[in-house]
Scaffold this motif. Sequence first.
Motif, PDB file in Angstrom:
ATOM      1  N   ASN A 118       0.567  -1.084  -0.096  1.00 28.39           N
ATOM      2  CA  ASN A 118      -0.029  -0.042  -0.045  1.00 28.39           C
ATOM      3  C   ASN A 118       0.777   1.133  -0.040  1.00 28.39           C
ATOM      4  O   ASN A 118       0.526   2.163  -0.854  1.00 28.39           O
ATOM      5  CB  ASN A 118      -0.749  -0.101   1.159  1.00 28.39           C
ATOM      6  CG  ASN A 118      -2.009  -1.190   1.072  1.00 28.39           C
ATOM      7  OD1 ASN A 118      -2.446  -1.325   0.154  1.00 28.39           O
ATOM      8  ND2 ASN A 118      -2.565  -1.424   2.252  1.00 28.39           N
ATOM      9  N   TYR A 119       1.868   1.448   0.653  1.00 28.68           N
ATOM     10  CA  TYR A 119       2.852   2.393   0.779  1.00 28.68           C
ATOM     11  C   TYR A 119       3.476   2.678  -0.725  1.00 28.68           C
ATOM     12  O   TYR A 119       3.665   3.838  -1.000  1.00 28.68           O
ATOM     13  CB  TYR A 119       4.014   2.045   1.703  1.00 28.68           C
ATOM     14  CG  TYR A 119       5.226   2.869   1.845  1.00 28.68           C
ATOM     15  CD1 TYR A 119       5.065   4.436   2.090  1.00 28.68           C
ATOM     16  CD2 TYR A 119       6.296   2.440   1.173  1.00 28.68           C
ATOM     17  CE1 TYR A 119       6.397   5.239   1.879  1.00 28.68           C
ATOM     18  CE2 TYR A 119       7.400   3.366   0.949  1.00 28.68           C
ATOM     19  CZ  TYR A 119       7.233   4.709   1.360  1.00 28.68           C
ATOM     20  OH  TYR A 119       8.364   5.498   1.081  1.00 28.68           O
ATOM     21  N   LEU A 120       4.009   1.552  -1.359  1.00 26.64           N
ATOM     22  CA  LEU A 120       4.496   1.600  -2.603  1.00 26.64           C
ATOM     23  C   LEU A 120       3.653   2.206  -3.613  1.00 26.64           C
ATOM     24  O   LEU A 120       3.960   3.149  -4.445  1.00 26.64           O
ATOM     25  CB  LEU A 120       5.022   0.206  -3.223  1.00 26.64           C
ATOM     26  CG  LEU A 120       6.300  -0.026  -2.305  1.00 26.64           C
ATOM     27  CD1 LEU A 120       6.692  -1.360  -2.670  1.00 26.64           C
ATOM     28  CD2 LEU A 120       7.477   0.943  -2.454  1.00 26.64           C
ATOM     29  N   GLU A 121       2.325   1.760  -3.290  1.00 25.38           N
ATOM     30  CA  GLU A 121       1.236   2.365  -4.407  1.00 25.38           C
ATOM     31  C   GLU A 121       0.843   3.672  -4.288  1.00 25.38           C
ATOM     32  O   GLU A 121       0.834   4.472  -5.070  1.00 25.38           O
ATOM     33  CB  GLU A 121      -0.251   1.633  -4.276  1.00 25.38           C
ATOM     34  CG  GLU A 121      -0.089   0.123  -4.849  1.00 25.38           C
ATOM     35  CD  GLU A 121      -1.276  -0.593  -4.557  1.00 25.38           C
ATOM     36  OE1 GLU A 121      -2.324  -0.114  -3.776  1.00 25.38           O
ATOM     37  OE2 GLU A 121      -1.349  -1.595  -4.680  1.00 25.38           O
ATOM     38  N   ASN A 122       0.871   4.265  -2.928  1.00 26.14           N
ATOM     39  CA  ASN A 122       0.844   5.452  -2.700  1.00 26.14           C
ATOM     40  C   ASN A 122       2.127   6.490  -3.168  1.00 26.14           C
ATOM     41  O   ASN A 122       2.006   7.394  -3.748  1.00 26.14           O
ATOM     42  CB  ASN A 122       0.451   5.913  -1.237  1.00 26.14           C
ATOM     43  CG  ASN A 122      -0.566   5.214  -0.858  1.00 26.14           C
ATOM     44  OD1 ASN A 122      -1.740   5.244  -1.454  1.00 26.14           O
ATOM     45  ND2 ASN A 122      -0.737   5.079   0.663  1.00 26.14           N
ATOM     46  N   GLU A 123       3.234   5.849  -3.000  1.00 26.19           N
ATOM     47  CA  GLU A 123       4.593   6.429  -3.445  1.00 26.19           C
ATOM     48  C   GLU A 123       4.327   6.633  -4.964  1.00 26.19           C
ATOM     49  O   GLU A 123       4.913   7.609  -5.406  1.00 26.19           O
ATOM     50  CB  GLU A 123       5.755   5.737  -2.901  1.00 26.19           C
ATOM     51  CG  GLU A 123       6.845   6.423  -3.071  1.00 26.19           C
ATOM     52  CD  GLU A 123       7.121   7.676  -2.107  1.00 26.19           C
ATOM     53  OE1 GLU A 123       7.966   8.363  -2.494  1.00 26.19           O
ATOM     54  OE2 GLU A 123       6.391   7.556  -1.489  1.00 26.19           O
ATOM     55  N   ILE A 124       3.808   5.751  -5.711  1.00 30.64           N
ATOM     56  CA  ILE A 124       3.683   5.849  -7.162  1.00 30.64           C
ATOM     57  C   ILE A 124       2.953   6.745  -7.681  1.00 30.64           C
ATOM     58  O   ILE A 124       3.185   7.763  -8.478  1.00 30.64           O
ATOM     59  CB  ILE A 124       3.398   4.319  -7.727  1.00 30.64           C
ATOM     60  CG1 ILE A 124       4.548   3.330  -7.634  1.00 30.64           C
ATOM     61  CG2 ILE A 124       2.840   4.609  -9.163  1.00 30.64           C
ATOM     62  CD1 ILE A 124       3.696   1.996  -7.891  1.00 30.64           C
ATOM     63  N   VAL A 125       1.699   7.051  -6.919  1.00 31.02           N
ATOM     64  CA  VAL A 125       0.869   8.161  -7.123  1.00 31.02           C
ATOM     65  C   VAL A 125       1.334   9.307  -7.007  1.00 31.02           C
ATOM     66  O   VAL A 125       1.297  10.375  -7.889  1.00 31.02           O
ATOM     67  CB  VAL A 125      -0.521   7.938  -6.312  1.00 31.02           C
ATOM     68  CG1 VAL A 125      -1.245   9.057  -6.402  1.00 31.02           C
ATOM     69  CG2 VAL A 125      -1.062   6.624  -6.882  1.00 31.02           C
ATOM     70  N   ARG A 126       2.189   9.674  -5.806  1.00 31.24           N
ATOM     71  CA  ARG A 126       2.787  10.764  -5.388  1.00 31.24           C
ATOM     72  C   ARG A 126       3.697  11.211  -6.385  1.00 31.24           C
ATOM     73  O   ARG A 126       3.983  12.407  -6.638  1.00 31.24           O
ATOM     74  CB  ARG A 126       3.517  10.810  -3.952  1.00 31.24           C
ATOM     75  CG  ARG A 126       4.113  11.933  -3.454  1.00 31.24           C
ATOM     76  CD  ARG A 126       4.854  11.920  -2.128  1.00 31.24           C
ATOM     77  NE  ARG A 126       5.837  11.142  -2.259  1.00 31.24           N
ATOM     78  CZ  ARG A 126       7.259  11.485  -3.006  1.00 31.24           C
ATOM     79  NH1 ARG A 126       7.137  12.852  -3.168  1.00 31.24           N
ATOM     80  NH2 ARG A 126       8.148  10.954  -2.975  1.00 31.24           N
ATOM     81  N   LEU A 127       4.567  10.098  -6.858  1.00 28.35           N
ATOM     82  CA  LEU A 127       5.879  10.532  -7.701  1.00 28.35           C
ATOM     83  C   LEU A 127       5.272  10.624  -9.104  1.00 28.35           C
ATOM     84  O   LEU A 127       5.696  11.699  -9.819  1.00 28.35           O
ATOM     85  CB  LEU A 127       6.809   9.150  -7.663  1.00 28.35           C
ATOM     86  CG  LEU A 127       7.498   9.113  -6.690  1.00 28.35           C
ATOM     87  CD1 LEU A 127       8.515   7.778  -6.547  1.00 28.35           C
ATOM     88  CD2 LEU A 127       8.503  10.333  -6.323  1.00 28.35           C
TER      89      LEU A 127
END
Length: 92
Positions: free
Chosen positions: A63-72
């Motif tokens: 979940n953290y990585l998915e949120n990081e992808i959206v942010r980036l």
Amino acid sequence: MDNEELYDEIDTTESITQRYLGLSSRRFLFLFSIVVVLGIYLGILLYGTSSLEVLFGLQEYGNYLENEIVRLKLENADLQREYFELKEISAQ
């Protein structure tokens, strides 16, 4: 036939495990206990608390990585917009 003759024909030297499995009782119990211990070990390994903790940790990290992808992606879009604006200004 006499009852005594019937009893003489019955082979009482073999145990049930020897008769049906070809193993002595002692060997059967030993192998059975090994199978049970390995079953318990695999059950703990696959479904134990540490496995659940690892699973939940990996789900949280996913979940953290998915949120990081959206942010980036959003940050990349902003930076590209700024880049093209600066490029347009420098071309004039």
